[in-house]
Design a protein around this motif. Structure first.
Motif, mmCIF file in Angstrom:
data_model
loop_
_atom_site.group_PDB
_atom_site.id
_atom_site.type_symbol
_atom_site.label_atom_id
_atom_site.label_comp_id
_atom_site.label_asym_id
_atom_site.label_seq_id
_atom_site.Cartn_x
_atom_site.Cartn_y
_atom_site.Cartn_z
ATOM 1 N N GLU A 92 35.954 -8.943 -31.243
ATOM 2 C CA GLU A 92 35.045 -7.852 -30.917
ATOM 3 C C GLU A 92 33.649 -8.429 -30.786
ATOM 4 O OE1 GLU A 92 33.290 -4.069 -33.226
ATOM 5 O OE2 GLU A 92 35.434 -3.939 -32.783
ATOM 6 N N SER A 126 29.695 -8.714 -30.741
ATOM 7 C CA SER A 126 28.561 -8.106 -31.438
ATOM 8 C C SER A 126 27.622 -7.487 -30.423
ATOM 9 C CB SER A 126 27.799 -9.168 -32.225
ATOM 10 O OG SER A 126 28.643 -9.799 -33.146
ATOM 11 N N SER A 139 24.160 -6.562 -28.543
ATOM 12 C CA SER A 139 22.878 -7.213 -28.301
ATOM 13 C C SER A 139 21.922 -6.141 -27.795
ATOM 14 C CB SER A 139 23.019 -8.321 -27.258
ATOM 15 O OG SER A 139 21.744 -8.794 -26.886
ATOM 16 N N ARG A 179 31.910 -0.748 -27.852
ATOM 17 C CA ARG A 179 32.402 -2.034 -28.346
ATOM 18 C C ARG A 179 33.388 -2.622 -27.346
ATOM 19 N NH1 ARG A 179 28.593 -1.922 -30.373
ATOM 20 N NH2 ARG A 179 28.042 -1.375 -32.477
ATOM 21 N N GLN A 183 36.380 -5.388 -26.955
ATOM 22 C CA GLN A 183 37.330 -6.212 -27.701
ATOM 23 C C GLN A 183 38.181 -6.995 -26.720
ATOM 24 O OE1 GLN A 183 39.753 -3.999 -30.444
ATOM 25 N NE2 GLN A 183 38.043 -3.614 -31.828
ATOM 26 N N PHE A 193 26.008 -7.018 -25.176
ATOM 27 C CA PHE A 193 26.814 -7.709 -26.162
ATOM 28 C C PHE A 193 26.372 -9.157 -26.218
ATOM 29 C CE2 PHE A 193 29.029 -4.550 -23.684
ATOM 30 C CZ PHE A 193 29.290 -3.609 -24.664
ATOM 31 N N ASP A 194 26.808 -9.867 -27.225
ATOM 32 C CA ASP A 194 26.479 -11.280 -27.388
ATOM 33 C C ASP A 194 26.899 -12.045 -26.128
ATOM 34 O OD1 ASP A 194 26.340 -13.967 -28.030
ATOM 35 O OD2 ASP A 194 27.455 -13.779 -29.902
#
Length: 129
Positions: free
Chosen positions: A15, A17, A19, A59, A61, A113-114
């Motif tokens: 998942e 992280s 940002s 999120r 995944q 996201f990262d």
């Protein structure tokens, strides 16, 4: 990451992280624009706030077989890797946009996201040909 630590990363569910960089940059950039054009500043600030909300609630995944998108605990979309034809992260030095093409559709997602982990997961699960 979920799964046993002895299995390779490509078989684990990862998942990403969140940002908040892109939304915060837009919100901060809207402030000086108030002196130039108020309506442009407001549009950029509202868009930044929208992206901030999305980064907090969405999120991604990466599973063994698909990219799953969740809002809180609810899966809203699954993208099986077998249907992917291509992907790209635009402006790799300052990643702001993620593109991927499936057999029947094209998708553009802001980088919320990262970005490094996003690229790592993509390279492991959907290597570019």
């Amino acid at each position: 990451m979920t799964s046993a630590t002895s299995s390779p990363l490509s078989t684990q569910t990862v998942e990403l992280s969140p940002s908040y960089t892109l939304p915060l940059v837009l919100i901060v950039a809207a402030v000086p624009l108030l002196l130039i054009k108020i309506w442009v500043s407001l549009v950029i600030a509202v868009f930044g706030l929208f992206l901030l909300f999305q980064a907090a609630t969405i999120r991604l995944q990466f599973t063994e077989t698909a990219l799953d998108i969740y809002r809180s605990e609810t899966m809203i979309r699954r993208f099986p890797y077998q249907e992917w034809q291509n992907w790209r992260i635009f402006w790799s030095s300052v990643p702001i946009l993620f593109y991927f093409k499936e057999v029947k559709s094209i998708h553009f997602l802001p980088i919320l996201f990262d970005p490094k982990m996003l690229e790592t997961c993509l390279e492991q699960r959907c290597p570019k040909s």
